[in-house]
Motif scaffolding. Structure first.
Motif, PDB file in Angstrom:
ATOM      1  N   MET A   5      -7.647   6.442  30.224  1.00 52.51           N
ATOM      2  CA  MET A   5      -8.510   7.583  31.141  1.00 52.51           C
ATOM      3  C   MET A   5      -9.033   7.924  29.854  1.00 52.51           C
ATOM      4  SD  MET A   5      -8.840   8.861  33.926  1.00 52.51           S
ATOM      5  CE  MET A   5      -8.421   7.446  35.461  1.00 52.51           C
ATOM      6  N   ARG A   7     -11.137  10.573  30.015  1.00 53.84           N
ATOM      7  CA  ARG A   7     -11.167  12.230  30.855  1.00 53.84           C
ATOM      8  C   ARG A   7      -9.570  12.095  31.423  1.00 53.84           C
ATOM      9  NH1 ARG A   7     -16.871  13.865  32.984  1.00 53.84           N
ATOM     10  NH2 ARG A   7     -17.844  13.429  30.638  1.00 53.84           N
ATOM     11  N   PHE A   8      -8.680  12.434  30.500  1.00 54.74           N
ATOM     12  CA  PHE A   8      -7.513  12.168  31.175  1.00 54.74           C
ATOM     13  C   PHE A   8      -6.291  13.258  31.873  1.00 54.74           C
ATOM     14  CE2 PHE A   8      -7.350  13.856  27.187  1.00 54.74           C
ATOM     15  CZ  PHE A   8      -6.517  14.998  26.996  1.00 54.74           C
ATOM     16  N   GLN A  10      -7.941  14.267  34.250  1.00 52.74           N
ATOM     17  CA  GLN A  10      -8.724  14.290  35.751  1.00 52.74           C
ATOM     18  C   GLN A  10      -7.742  13.201  36.008  1.00 52.74           C
ATOM     19  OE1 GLN A  10     -13.389  14.706  33.543  1.00 52.74           O
ATOM     20  NE2 GLN A  10     -12.479  14.432  36.570  1.00 52.74           N
ATOM     21  N   GLN A  11      -6.814  12.391  35.499  1.00 52.84           N
ATOM     22  CA  GLN A  11      -6.287  11.506  36.322  1.00 52.84           C
ATOM     23  C   GLN A  11      -4.877  12.149  37.049  1.00 52.84           C
ATOM     24  OE1 GLN A  11      -5.290   8.524  33.415  1.00 52.84           O
ATOM     25  NE2 GLN A  11      -3.488   7.275  34.366  1.00 52.84           N
ATOM     26  N   SER A  17      -2.227   8.696  43.902  1.00 55.27           N
ATOM     27  CA  SER A  17      -2.391   7.465  44.061  1.00 55.27           C
ATOM     28  C   SER A  17      -2.762   7.148  45.128  1.00 55.27           C
ATOM     29  CB  SER A  17      -2.799   6.036  42.450  1.00 55.27           C
ATOM     30  OG  SER A  17      -3.354   7.456  42.073  1.00 55.27           O
ATOM     31  N   ARG A  92     -12.028  12.318  44.695  1.00 56.71           N
ATOM     32  CA  ARG A  92     -10.810  11.770  44.227  1.00 56.71           C
ATOM     33  C   ARG A  92     -10.786  10.283  45.142  1.00 56.71           C
ATOM     34  NH1 ARG A  92      -8.444  16.827  46.123  1.00 56.71           N
ATOM     35  NH2 ARG A  92      -7.478  17.738  44.686  1.00 56.71           N
ATOM     36  N   THR A 150      -5.161   3.024  39.552  1.00 55.08           N
ATOM     37  CA  THR A 150      -5.327   4.006  38.289  1.00 55.08           C
ATOM     38  C   THR A 150      -6.402   5.267  39.326  1.00 55.08           C
ATOM     39  OG1 THR A 150      -7.217   5.133  36.586  1.00 55.08           O
ATOM     40  CG2 THR A 150      -7.867   3.539  37.523  1.00 55.08           C
ATOM     41  N   LYS A 152      -8.462   8.832  40.065  1.00 51.86           N
ATOM     42  CA  LYS A 152      -8.731  10.201  39.472  1.00 51.86           C
ATOM     43  C   LYS A 152      -9.378  11.378  40.049  1.00 51.86           C
ATOM     44  CE  LYS A 152     -12.883  10.489  35.889  1.00 51.86           C
ATOM     45  NZ  LYS A 152     -14.031   9.739  34.811  1.00 51.86           N
ATOM     46  N   GLN A 153     -10.262  12.405  39.956  1.00 49.24           N
ATOM     47  CA  GLN A 153     -10.965  13.251  41.008  1.00 49.24           C
ATOM     48  C   GLN A 153     -11.589  14.025  39.823  1.00 49.24           C
ATOM     49  OE1 GLN A 153      -7.520  16.091  41.882  1.00 49.24           O
ATOM     50  NE2 GLN A 153      -6.767  16.277  40.013  1.00 49.24           N
ATOM     51  N   SER A 154     -12.500  14.823  40.393  1.00 49.66           N
ATOM     52  CA  SER A 154     -13.393  15.821  39.620  1.00 49.66           C
ATOM     53  C   SER A 154     -12.765  16.220  38.658  1.00 49.66           C
ATOM     54  CB  SER A 154     -14.381  16.102  40.579  1.00 49.66           C
ATOM     55  OG  SER A 154     -13.618  17.372  41.458  1.00 49.66           O
ATOM     56  N   ALA A 158      -9.681  19.232  39.066  1.00 50.26           N
ATOM     57  CA  ALA A 158      -8.999  19.034  39.023  1.00 50.26           C
ATOM     58  C   ALA A 158      -7.808  20.283  38.478  1.00 50.26           C
ATOM     59  CB  ALA A 158      -8.537  18.129  37.445  1.00 50.26           C
TER      60      ALA A 158
END
Length: 161
Positions: A5, A7-8, A10-11, A17, A92, A150, A152-154, A158
């Protein structure tokens, strides 16, 4: 091919998950047919025992595609809150990559249909049994094995953690 990712920060963790998969009720299943055409279909789901389960009609485009190519991705969104003043959304989401099999064994089909049914209505065992008895022969159950997922969030969410 697994990608890191970009933008790690934000992971989401695997645990976060899986929590999202467990708490959402629908998402979009993405498939690719024999003409290499993408096909995305919104579906209800249930996450149980490390797998994702869907129900389906016996025939249709989705079933035809799965018989040709059982590779799939499944996307769920647990939050999508618009913040107009910032021109963004606080989101999310989770994407799952894996393969799908059509459950052929009647006992396994019934068991997974019960899991899905209890998710929809956990307090009506008698009603669920009647629903399964009347619909078992007219539906398929699909099991998605998870190769990877995977979340992810904004960046705004985060930064709150």
């Amino acid at each position: 091919m697994e990608r890191k990712m970009r933008r790690f920060k934000q992971q989401l963790t695997n645990e976060q998950s899986i929590e999202i998969l467990s708490n959402t009720t629908s998402g979009v299943l993405a498939l690719c047919d024999s003409d290499m055409q993408p096909y995305g279909v919104p579906l209800s789901h249930v996450y149980a025992d490390g797998k994702i389960y869907f129900h389906s009609a016996l025939k249709g485009h989705k079933v035809d595609v799965l018989k040709f190519n059982n590779k799939a991705s499944f996307t769920v969104i647990s939050q999508d809150e618009i913040h107009p003043e910032k021109y963004t959304t606080y989101f999310r989401s989770v994407i799952v990559f894996g393969s799908i099999r059509i459950i052929e064994d009647e006992a396994e089909k019934r068991r997974t249909l019960e899991i899905l049914g209890r998710r929809c209505n956990p307090d009506d065992a008698e009603g669920l049994e009647k629903e399964i008895a009347s619909g078992l022969s007219r539906c398929l159950m699909l099991e998605m094995s998870i190769d990877r997922l995977t979340g992810k969030q904004s960046i705004e969410l985060a930064n709150l953690q």
